[in-house]
Design a protein around this motif. Sequence first.
Motif, PDB file in Angstrom:
ATOM      1  N   LEU A  26      28.854   2.338 -40.842  1.00  0.00           N
ATOM      2  CA  LEU A  26      29.847   1.622 -40.043  1.00  0.00           C
ATOM      3  C   LEU A  26      30.768   2.576 -39.286  1.00  0.00           C
ATOM      4  O   LEU A  26      30.949   2.437 -38.071  1.00  0.00           O
ATOM      5  CB  LEU A  26      30.687   0.688 -40.929  1.00  0.00           C
ATOM      6  CG  LEU A  26      30.148  -0.724 -41.132  1.00  0.00           C
ATOM      7  CD1 LEU A  26      28.751  -0.722 -41.716  1.00  0.00           C
ATOM      8  CD2 LEU A  26      31.081  -1.531 -41.993  1.00  0.00           C
ATOM      9  N   LEU A  31      32.348   0.370 -36.406  1.00  0.00           N
ATOM     10  CA  LEU A  31      32.080  -1.014 -36.763  1.00  0.00           C
ATOM     11  C   LEU A  31      33.033  -1.433 -37.866  1.00  0.00           C
ATOM     12  O   LEU A  31      33.576  -0.589 -38.577  1.00  0.00           O
ATOM     13  CB  LEU A  31      30.632  -1.176 -37.234  1.00  0.00           C
ATOM     14  CG  LEU A  31      29.549  -0.851 -36.209  1.00  0.00           C
ATOM     15  CD1 LEU A  31      28.169  -0.936 -36.857  1.00  0.00           C
ATOM     16  CD2 LEU A  31      29.639  -1.782 -35.022  1.00  0.00           C
ATOM     17  N   LEU A  32      33.195  -2.732 -37.997  1.00  0.00           N
ATOM     18  CA  LEU A  32      34.060  -3.258 -39.045  1.00  0.00           C
ATOM     19  C   LEU A  32      33.262  -4.039 -40.062  1.00  0.00           C
ATOM     20  O   LEU A  32      32.276  -4.687 -39.723  1.00  0.00           O
ATOM     21  CB  LEU A  32      35.109  -4.211 -38.453  1.00  0.00           C
ATOM     22  CG  LEU A  32      36.193  -3.623 -37.589  1.00  0.00           C
ATOM     23  CD1 LEU A  32      37.109  -4.728 -37.096  1.00  0.00           C
ATOM     24  CD2 LEU A  32      36.983  -2.576 -38.341  1.00  0.00           C
ATOM     25  N   ASP A  33      33.720  -3.986 -41.274  1.00  0.00           N
ATOM     26  CA  ASP A  33      33.373  -4.980 -42.265  1.00  0.00           C
ATOM     27  C   ASP A  33      34.528  -5.958 -42.157  1.00  0.00           C
ATOM     28  O   ASP A  33      35.490  -5.735 -41.433  1.00  0.00           O
ATOM     29  CB  ASP A  33      33.309  -4.330 -43.657  1.00  0.00           C
ATOM     30  CG  ASP A  33      32.701  -5.251 -44.693  1.00  0.00           C
ATOM     31  OD1 ASP A  33      32.092  -6.273 -44.320  1.00  0.00           O
ATOM     32  OD2 ASP A  33      32.831  -4.960 -45.896  1.00  0.00           O
ATOM     33  N   GLY A  38      37.909  -4.327 -43.719  1.00  0.00           N
ATOM     34  CA  GLY A  38      37.966  -4.336 -42.257  1.00  0.00           C
ATOM     35  C   GLY A  38      39.332  -3.957 -41.729  1.00  0.00           C
ATOM     36  O   GLY A  38      39.450  -3.187 -40.776  1.00  0.00           O
ATOM     37  N   SER A 106      24.148  -1.080 -38.183  1.00  0.00           N
ATOM     38  CA  SER A 106      24.768  -2.365 -38.496  1.00  0.00           C
ATOM     39  C   SER A 106      23.996  -3.091 -39.595  1.00  0.00           C
ATOM     40  O   SER A 106      24.585  -3.613 -40.550  1.00  0.00           O
ATOM     41  CB  SER A 106      24.814  -3.212 -37.220  1.00  0.00           C
ATOM     42  OG  SER A 106      25.269  -4.496 -37.484  1.00  0.00           O
ATOM     43  N   ASP A 153      35.481 -12.628 -43.585  1.00  0.00           N
ATOM     44  CA  ASP A 153      35.191 -11.394 -42.864  1.00  0.00           C
ATOM     45  C   ASP A 153      35.144 -11.626 -41.356  1.00  0.00           C
ATOM     46  O   ASP A 153      35.616 -10.798 -40.574  1.00  0.00           O
ATOM     47  CB  ASP A 153      33.876 -10.796 -43.346  1.00  0.00           C
ATOM     48  CG  ASP A 153      33.961 -10.267 -44.761  1.00  0.00           C
ATOM     49  OD1 ASP A 153      35.069 -10.239 -45.330  1.00  0.00           O
ATOM     50  OD2 ASP A 153      32.906  -9.885 -45.306  1.00  0.00           O
ATOM     51  N   VAL A 157      37.241  -9.743 -38.187  1.00  0.00           N
ATOM     52  CA  VAL A 157      36.603  -9.129 -37.020  1.00  0.00           C
ATOM     53  C   VAL A 157      37.134  -9.756 -35.733  1.00  0.00           C
ATOM     54  O   VAL A 157      37.366  -9.057 -34.745  1.00  0.00           O
ATOM     55  CB  VAL A 157      35.065  -9.243 -37.114  1.00  0.00           C
ATOM     56  CG1 VAL A 157      34.398  -8.854 -35.815  1.00  0.00           C
ATOM     57  CG2 VAL A 157      34.554  -8.352 -38.235  1.00  0.00           C
ATOM     58  N   LEU A 164      38.028  -3.520 -30.888  1.00  0.00           N
ATOM     59  CA  LEU A 164      36.613  -3.180 -31.001  1.00  0.00           C
ATOM     60  C   LEU A 164      35.872  -3.079 -29.679  1.00  0.00           C
ATOM     61  O   LEU A 164      35.064  -2.200 -29.485  1.00  0.00           O
ATOM     62  CB  LEU A 164      35.889  -4.226 -31.852  1.00  0.00           C
ATOM     63  CG  LEU A 164      36.209  -4.276 -33.324  1.00  0.00           C
ATOM     64  CD1 LEU A 164      35.518  -5.469 -33.947  1.00  0.00           C
ATOM     65  CD2 LEU A 164      35.773  -3.002 -33.995  1.00  0.00           C
ATOM     66  N   SER A 168      30.880  -3.437 -30.223  1.00  0.00           N
ATOM     67  CA  SER A 168      31.236  -3.267 -31.634  1.00  0.00           C
ATOM     68  C   SER A 168      31.475  -4.605 -32.310  1.00  0.00           C
ATOM     69  O   SER A 168      31.112  -4.788 -33.477  1.00  0.00           O
ATOM     70  CB  SER A 168      32.470  -2.377 -31.777  1.00  0.00           C
ATOM     71  OG  SER A 168      32.148  -1.051 -31.439  1.00  0.00           O
ATOM     72  N   SER A 172      29.432  -5.725 -35.470  1.00  0.00           N
ATOM     73  CA  SER A 172      30.229  -5.961 -36.678  1.00  0.00           C
ATOM     74  C   SER A 172      29.916  -7.339 -37.260  1.00  0.00           C
ATOM     75  O   SER A 172      29.814  -7.499 -38.480  1.00  0.00           O
ATOM     76  CB  SER A 172      31.722  -5.842 -36.376  1.00  0.00           C
ATOM     77  OG  SER A 172      32.057  -4.510 -36.046  1.00  0.00           O
ATOM     78  N   THR A 175      26.692  -7.030 -39.031  1.00  0.00           N
ATOM     79  CA  THR A 175      26.926  -6.368 -40.320  1.00  0.00           C
ATOM     80  C   THR A 175      27.443  -7.360 -41.351  1.00  0.00           C
ATOM     81  O   THR A 175      26.960  -7.408 -42.490  1.00  0.00           O
ATOM     82  CB  THR A 175      27.950  -5.219 -40.153  1.00  0.00           C
ATOM     83  OG1 THR A 175      27.415  -4.244 -39.271  1.00  0.00           O
ATOM     84  CG2 THR A 175      28.288  -4.576 -41.488  1.00  0.00           C
TER      85      THR A 175
END
Length: 190
Positions: A26, A31-33, A38, A106, A153, A157, A164, A168, A172, A175
């Motif tokens: 990530l 990238l985010l969780d 996140g 991802s 989640d 995001v 982002l 992204s 994300s 992901t």
Amino acid sequence: MSGFFTKLAAVLIGSFLVGTGINGFLVPHHLLDGGIIGIALILHYYLDVKTGLWMAVLSLPLSVYAWFKERNYFYSSFQGLIATSFFIDWLSPLKSEFLLPIWLSSIIGGVLIGTGVGLMLRFETSTGGTDLLAYIIQKTSSMNLGTAIFLIDGLVVLIGFKALGAESLLFSVLTIFMGGTVASIFYEKL
């Protein structure tokens, strides 16, 4: 006593997988969780702070809630929180080890994180952040665990969209979808 060692193994293996997924797949692509991780990643990207440390700090309110509502789960999730925070920061050098395309990072990152989270939840422990919140939602409603994780989640995001950018954000979400699906499979099917 063997139950203790089984849960400890789930915490250590799960935390290692989460730390590997975040740092190896990530972080290189920003990238985010979702959830608390996140938010900690957003802080890491913009303020260059330690992701694991901030994950622990941001998870404290949920840990306090668990202390009063589900004391047994508090002990297990607190151990998971400490282990996951440690592994996220300890494994930060992995950010330059797996230079893969964003789409593959991802997917692999989501699968690793979902496997780690699902393994911990299967043994009634968690990373302490929003996994704990998803577990509480799942226990008190008919919502599937993976769905609860995906919704929480996804909200994080969306909040991070401006930071982002479109590419992204898209990856994300992929992901998080992969992570929620795999976590649900590990929690419910194994």
